[in-house]
Design a protein around this motif. Sequence first.
Motif, PDB file in Angstrom:
ATOM      1  N   ASN A 133      -7.085   1.132  -5.960  1.00 60.48           N
ATOM      2  CA  ASN A 133      -7.457   0.378  -4.774  1.00 60.48           C
ATOM      3  C   ASN A 133      -8.861  -0.178  -4.978  1.00 60.48           C
ATOM      4  N   PRO A 134      -9.023  -1.456  -5.222  1.00 56.99           N
ATOM      5  CA  PRO A 134      -7.934  -2.441  -5.222  1.00 56.99           C
ATOM      6  C   PRO A 134      -7.126  -2.408  -6.511  1.00 56.99           C
ATOM      7  N   CYS A 135      -5.913  -2.913  -6.426  1.00 51.48           N
ATOM      8  CA  CYS A 135      -5.087  -3.089  -7.617  1.00 51.48           C
ATOM      9  C   CYS A 135      -5.610  -4.302  -8.379  1.00 51.48           C
ATOM     10  N   THR A 162      -2.608   0.737  -4.185  1.00 47.21           N
ATOM     11  CA  THR A 162      -1.910  -0.525  -3.982  1.00 47.21           C
ATOM     12  C   THR A 162      -1.164  -0.833  -5.265  1.00 47.21           C
ATOM     13  N   ARG A 189       0.851  -1.188   0.000  1.00 46.87           N
ATOM     14  CA  ARG A 189       0.000   0.000   0.000  1.00 46.87           C
ATOM     15  C   ARG A 189       0.890   1.242   0.000  1.00 46.87           C
ATOM     16  N   ARG A 223      -6.634  -6.908   1.937  1.00 45.07           N
ATOM     17  CA  ARG A 223      -7.908  -7.344   1.350  1.00 45.07           C
ATOM     18  C   ARG A 223      -7.623  -7.985  -0.006  1.00 45.07           C
ATOM     19  N   LEU A 224      -8.083  -9.218  -0.183  1.00 45.57           N
ATOM     20  CA  LEU A 224      -7.854  -9.933  -1.431  1.00 45.57           C
ATOM     21  C   LEU A 224      -9.162 -10.519  -1.954  1.00 45.57           C
ATOM     22  N   GLU A 231      -4.716  -3.871  -1.051  1.00 44.75           N
ATOM     23  CA  GLU A 231      -5.998  -4.354  -1.559  1.00 44.75           C
ATOM     24  C   GLU A 231      -5.816  -4.772  -3.012  1.00 44.75           C
ATOM     25  N   VAL A 232      -6.111  -6.046  -3.295  1.00 46.67           N
ATOM     26  CA  VAL A 232      -5.846  -6.607  -4.620  1.00 46.67           C
ATOM     27  C   VAL A 232      -7.029  -7.452  -5.064  1.00 46.67           C
TER      28      VAL A 232
END
Length: 274
Positions: free
Chosen positions: A49-51, A29, A24, A111-112, A79-80
């Motif tokens: 975000n997310p990437c 991200t 991050r 976060r995924l 976050e991805v």
Amino acid sequence: MTETVTDPSARQRAEAEARASFRRTGKRTEPARLYETGGLRWRFPSAMNPCEAVIVNTGGGVAGGDVYRIGLALDEGAEVAVTTPAAEKIYRSDGPAARVETRLSLAPRARLNWLPQETILFEGASLRRRLEVDFAGDATLLVVETLVFGRLAMGETAAKARLAESWRIRRADRLVFADELRLDHAAAALDRPAVGAGARAAAIIVAAAPDVEARLPDLRAALEGESEEVEAGASFFDGLVVARLVSPSPARLRERLIAAILALGGGEPPRLWR
């Protein structure tokens, strides 16, 4: 004169690996480290975000004896959302199984969304797949995996495919979910009323978040839907929401999965799903 190779062990096999870590940086991200070899490549349509991260298999599919390894690590607060550009194809095997091994790691507050498109097992395919996840107690995790048995559009509705799948998910080094699946003749097993009742597509959802139990009623409502072609159920235990879906129609299954992702707070599915 071309020599015919009759010994399966002497044929060329593919070995590929893709690893990535994410960090991050302010409101973004972004990839921190990348590694790719063989036929696996990383692509990043958007680093916000997310990437958005896309895993590309340049080989166009996976054959018997091939080995594919994927590793993903999210640093604190990263976050991805991960997906694939198309369904993965598992081709007929002349003996050895194809192997796909995935390891995911989430640091605190990461976060995924792990949302690959469907994996299609062709007639005669043999696949051994393993997923390992380690995540911090306050991380947010959404894993969706879908299997399609046979090239249904080509009339291949009775795929004699073999599947061995193993899942291990740990929160703060404690095992919270373990799942083993073995199908030696996928179509025959799925035809049994107590297994699939004629299904040719199956999916599993595993979600973890600080408020995930509160989302269970919305998830169940999304899984009910209007079509009777999808049978699904969801439960909560040990801080996880787990749902399973089966259907004779991969398209109907995908519609229900999209509704489930939204109900679990996963946001809109990746653009490549549409």
